[in-house]
Design an enzyme around this catalytic site. Structure first.
Site, PDB file in Angstrom:
ATOM      1  N   SER A   1      74.016  73.312 -39.881  1.00  0.00           N
ATOM      2  CA  SER A   1      73.483  73.631 -41.298  1.00  0.00           C
ATOM      3  C   SER A   1      74.112  72.556 -42.053  1.00  0.00           C
ATOM      4  O   SER A   1      73.737  72.316 -43.263  1.00  0.00           O
ATOM      5  CB  SER A   1      74.370  75.108 -41.615  1.00  0.00           C
ATOM      6  OG  SER A   1      76.359  75.094 -41.993  1.00  0.00           O
TER       7      SER A   1
ATOM      8  N   GLY B   1      74.127  76.895 -37.688  1.00  0.00           N
ATOM      9  CA  GLY B   1      74.705  77.525 -36.384  1.00  0.00           C
ATOM     10  C   GLY B   1      75.220  77.277 -35.308  1.00  0.00           C
ATOM     11  O   GLY B   1      75.612  77.870 -34.654  1.00  0.00           O
TER      12      GLY B   1
ATOM     13  N   ASN C   1      80.781  74.589 -36.292  1.00  0.00           N
ATOM     14  CA  ASN C   1      80.242  76.146 -35.797  1.00  0.00           C
ATOM     15  C   ASN C   1      81.799  76.511 -34.739  1.00  0.00           C
ATOM     16  O   ASN C   1      81.906  77.836 -34.120  1.00  0.00           O
ATOM     17  CB  ASN C   1      78.742  76.682 -35.597  1.00  0.00           C
ATOM     18  CG  ASN C   1      78.526  76.466 -36.902  1.00  0.00           C
ATOM     19  OD1 ASN C   1      78.677  77.373 -37.986  1.00  0.00           O
ATOM     20  ND2 ASN C   1      77.096  75.775 -36.671  1.00  0.00           N
TER      21      ASN C   1
ATOM     22  N   ASP D   1      80.447  79.557 -50.723  1.00  0.00           N
ATOM     23  CA  ASP D   1      80.504  80.039 -49.540  1.00  0.00           C
ATOM     24  C   ASP D   1      82.085  79.431 -49.178  1.00  0.00           C
ATOM     25  O   ASP D   1      82.846  79.344 -48.144  1.00  0.00           O
ATOM     26  CB  ASP D   1      80.378  80.065 -48.329  1.00  0.00           C
ATOM     27  CG  ASP D   1      78.974  78.622 -48.559  1.00  0.00           C
ATOM     28  OD1 ASP D   1      79.936  77.511 -48.691  1.00  0.00           O
ATOM     29  OD2 ASP D   1      78.161  78.857 -47.501  1.00  0.00           O
TER      30      ASP D   1
ATOM     31  N   HIS E   1      79.464  75.113 -47.070  1.00  0.00           N
ATOM     32  CA  HIS E   1      78.493  73.657 -47.515  1.00  0.00           C
ATOM     33  C   HIS E   1      78.296  73.441 -48.773  1.00  0.00           C
ATOM     34  O   HIS E   1      79.163  73.888 -50.133  1.00  0.00           O
ATOM     35  CB  HIS E   1      77.300  74.920 -47.475  1.00  0.00           C
ATOM     36  CG  HIS E   1      77.272  75.434 -45.936  1.00  0.00           C
ATOM     37  ND1 HIS E   1      77.864  76.784 -45.931  1.00  0.00           N
ATOM     38  CD2 HIS E   1      76.254  75.147 -45.042  1.00  0.00           C
ATOM     39  CE1 HIS E   1      77.230  76.822 -44.713  1.00  0.00           C
ATOM     40  NE2 HIS E   1      76.587  75.950 -43.944  1.00  0.00           N
TER      41      HIS E   1
END
Length: 218
Positions: free
Chosen positions: A35, A72, A100, A188, A191
């Site tokens: 991502s 992801g 991830n 979040d 990112h």
């Protein structure tokens, strides 16, 4: 004899045309990642690949960056799709995977094997690589962190690839103030926002220039 001259002349014209077309296309770089590469949470022009492309364009670099980021994706996902990412027109590849794996607490040995497979595929395709490192958080324990953090420099050394220590290297904390980094992150906390991506590109772009030079000389 006249027909032979026509054929030879046609071949030369076609060869020159093909050469000009190849030159016009410039360097093709595939950005294989998750991502962070894909541009999660950002409008299209603000993501990593579009901003890197604009950064290169502003410096007159004849290169096209292809977004091969999948939100992801783990290192296993990258390994599963590296073969069709490395199309014949790809000259170089940025590999930025592992975040991830960390979020899922995957075995560092598995992540290492997957990244090793990706670098093997690039080597077989004669494609230059910039391997971007990833730092494990301390909450998994010092042994896990040491095992994971060492994957990237060791593989880069083993394959002789270019190496950038971290995707987030451009986001340096000012003093001891974590808020100085949070200002460049999305809510979040994982990112980067558009401003954060710009700082990342400014730093990582230097390594991409080295990647382009290596691909041109190979």
């Amino acid at each position: 004899m006249q027909m032979r001259k026509v054929i030879v002349g046609t071949v030369l014209i076609l060869s020159a045309t093909a050469a000009r077309a190849a030159w016009a296309e410039g360097m093709v770089i595939a950005a294989l990642g998750d991502s962070l590469t894909q541009g999660y949470g950002l409008v299209q022009d603000e993501g990593f690949v579009p901003q890197l492309q604009a950064w290169l364009d502003a410096r007159g670099v004849d290169a096209q960056v292809i977004n091969a980021g999948v939100s992801g994706d783990t290192t296993a996902g990258g390994l599963a799709r590296v073969a069709w990412t490395l199309t014949p027109d790809v000259d170089a590849m940025i590999v930025a995977l592992g975040g991830n794996d960390l979020l899922r607490g995957l075995d560092p040995g598995v992540s290492r094997a997957n990244l090793d497979g990706i670098l093997q595929a690039a080597e077989q395709a004669d494609v230059e690589v910039l391997l971007v490192g990833m730092d494990a958080p301390g909450n998994y324990g010092p042994e896990y962190k040491q095992a994971f953090d060492s994957i990237y420099p060791e593989l880069a050394d083993s394959y002789g690839t270019l190496y950038a220590p971290s995707f987030f290297e451009g986001l340096q904390m000012e003093g001891d103030d974590p808020a100085s980094v949070r200002a460049y992150m999305q809510p979040d906390g994982i990112h980067p926002n558009a401003e954060g991506v710009a700082l990342i590109v400014e730093t990582l772009g230097q390594s991409v220039l080295e990647l382009i030079a290596a691909a041109q000389s190979s």
